[in-house]
Enzyme design. Structure first.
Site, short mmCIF file in Angstrom:
data_model
loop_
_atom_site.label_atom_id
_atom_site.label_comp_id
_atom_site.label_asym_id
_atom_site.label_seq_id
_atom_site.Cartn_x
_atom_site.Cartn_y
_atom_site.Cartn_z
N LYS A 71 74.41 -3.82 -76.20
CA LYS A 71 75.17 -3.73 -77.45
C LYS A 71 76.39 -2.84 -77.23
CE LYS A 71 73.60 -4.06 -82.14
NZ LYS A 71 74.28 -5.32 -82.42
N ARG A 114 66.72 0.04 -76.34
CA ARG A 114 67.88 -0.83 -76.05
C ARG A 114 69.15 0.00 -75.93
NH1 ARG A 114 68.77 -5.78 -80.04
NH2 ARG A 114 69.56 -4.12 -81.38
N1 PLP Z 1 72.88 -10.84 -81.12
C1 PLP Z 1 73.96 -10.09 -81.33
C2 PLP Z 1 75.19 -10.43 -80.59
C3 PLP Z 1 73.92 -9.03 -82.25
O1 PLP Z 1 74.99 -8.29 -82.48
C4 PLP Z 1 72.72 -8.76 -82.93
C5 PLP Z 1 72.63 -7.64 -83.85
O2 PLP Z 1 72.13 -6.60 -83.55
C6 PLP Z 1 71.62 -9.56 -82.66
C7 PLP Z 1 71.73 -10.59 -81.77
C8 PLP Z 1 70.32 -9.30 -83.35
O3 PLP Z 1 69.63 -8.23 -82.78
P1 PLP Z 1 68.59 -7.40 -83.62
O4 PLP Z 1 67.58 -8.37 -84.11
O5 PLP Z 1 68.02 -6.46 -82.64
O6 PLP Z 1 69.34 -6.76 -84.70
C1 COI Z 2 73.05 -6.08 -86.50
O1 COI Z 2 72.46 -7.09 -86.88
O2 COI Z 2 72.57 -4.95 -86.65
C2 COI Z 2 74.32 -6.15 -85.84
O3 COI Z 2 74.66 -5.23 -85.17
C3 COI Z 2 75.16 -7.31 -86.03
C4 COI Z 2 76.54 -6.92 -86.39
C5 COI Z 2 77.40 -8.05 -86.04
C6 COI Z 2 76.64 -6.52 -87.83
#
Ligand code: PLP
Ligand code: COI
Length: 343
Positions: free
Chosen positions: A184, A82
């Site tokens: 991200k 990602r």
């Molecule tokens: N959506 C957003 C906007 C986020 O910042 C995050 C955090 O990483 C997620 C979803 C969840 O993604 P992940 O499960 O890969 O941490």
């Molecule tokens: C995460 O879950 O790792 C994120 O980056 C979310 C962040 C808003 C703390």
């Protein structure tokens, strides 16, 4: 090895400086070999690309102490890929995926004393990131970049841990159609700051963002994807018409856990705001959020209350939570390749 003297069970989701971090520099078209350093400070040009035009991306993953005392990460290969997608979209040089994995291992190993013990409720949050470093004044990508990884022990993202939270339907949008919502990039979070401060002032834990084009469909929150459980006990996962939901690794894992471990039917589809009152349970999912149950959604004063209530997680959310965290903590067997043992 002697663990740091930290009150593991009572830390929140904050920054605690640890011993070592990883730094690699990109210059003249290539990444250098990278080093581990004790220096937690960055010296930058006043005109650095990241300062002027917010050219920055990041990742978030965790290291866990398993029941049998190993230190592991969860599907770090998906964070690596990602981050490549994020880099390409932001006109940055991708950090090679194998090197991403190696840098994570190095930083976790160098800070083992900060990995919270099994059962403490805390974990080690790992933050890889990259930014444009050299001076940029015309609007264009930087030529030089820095990739860094630091770690910090964290507790629950939402106060109260597994207690249901109340979220609001935001008046702001998170990502324009076909914009940067699915990567991200730091800028996605910069523009959410006013919305989250506003939501907190009003007493809400998070913002639910609707699709920006029509404000009809549920997309995600500021820092987590969304899951629902319908009246038949199926998992319902919102899809985006405009590819503006971040592809959460937690959500993708929950979908697989629901199907293969719990035998649930999973419906990944467009979800309208109008229909969510018919759902039984709602949760926010992400690395930081894990699975945080939502008891209520506030839509401009209209309260949408889920049957699971404000006291505890609904039964399906609880099963998903227990199975996912059981896999991460090593007391439920993981699908092949999900657990990466570091120590
Ligand atoms: N959506 C957003 C906007 C986020 O910042 C995050 C955090 O990483 C997620 C979803 C969840 O993604 P992940 O499960 O890969 O941490
Ligand atoms: C995460 O879950 O790792 C994120 O980056 C979310 C962040 C808003 C703390």
């Amino acid at each position: 090895m002697s663990k740091k003297d930290i009150d593991w069970s009572n830390i929140g989701f904050g920054y605690i400086v640890t011993d070592k971090r990883y730094v690699s520099e990109y210059k003249d078209g290539k990444w250098d070999d990278g080093i581990l350093t004790e220096d937690d400070k960055i010296v930058l040009s006043e005109c650095a690309g990241v300062l002027q035009y917010s050219q920055s991306i990041f990742e978030g993953l965790k290291a866990y102490t398993t029941e049998d005392g190993h230190v592991v990460t969860f599907r770090p290969n998906l964070n690596a890929s990602r981050m490549v997608d994020s880099a390409l979209r932001m006109e940055m040089p991708p950090f090679p995926e194998e090197r991403f994995l190696d840098s994570i291992e190095k930083v976790v190993r160098a800070n083992l004393d900060y990995v919270p013990p099994y059962g403490s409720g805390a974990t080690l949050y790992i933050r890889p990131y990259m930014f444009g470093k050299n001076a940029v004044i015309g609007v264009k990508p930087a030529d030089e970049y820095q990739y860094r990884v630091f770690v910090t022990p964290v507790g629950p993202y939402f106060k109260g841990g597994a207690k249901p939270i109340v979220v609001k339907i935001s008046d702001f949008d998170r990502a324009a159609p076909r914009d940067t919502g699915n990567i991200k990039a730091g800028l996605n979070y910069a523009m959410s700051l006013h919305a989250i401060v506003t939501a907190h002032k009003e007493g809400f834990a998070e913002n639910v963002y609707l699709d920006a084009a029509t404000r009809t469909y549920i997309e995600e929150t500021g820092g987590a994807n969304i899951i629902f459980v319908d009246a038949d006990g199926n998992l319902v996962v919102p899809k985006s018409h405009s590819d503006s939901i971040l592809p959460s690794i937690t959500r993708r894992s929950i979908v697989e856990v629901a199907k293969t471990y719990l035998g649930l039917k999973v419906d990944e589809r467009y979800v309208t705001l109008d229909e969510i009152g018919a759902f039984k349970e709602m949760g926010l999912c992400g690395t930081a959020a894990v699975i945080s149950p939502v008891g209520k959604v506030n839509d401009h004063g209209r309260e949408i209350c889920f049957e699971s209530g404000m006291e505890e997680m609904g039964p399906v959310t609880k099963k998903l939570y227990d199975t996912l965290t059981g896999i991460q903590m090593g007391h439920i067997e993981a699908p092949k390749g999900w657990i990466h043992v570091i120590e």
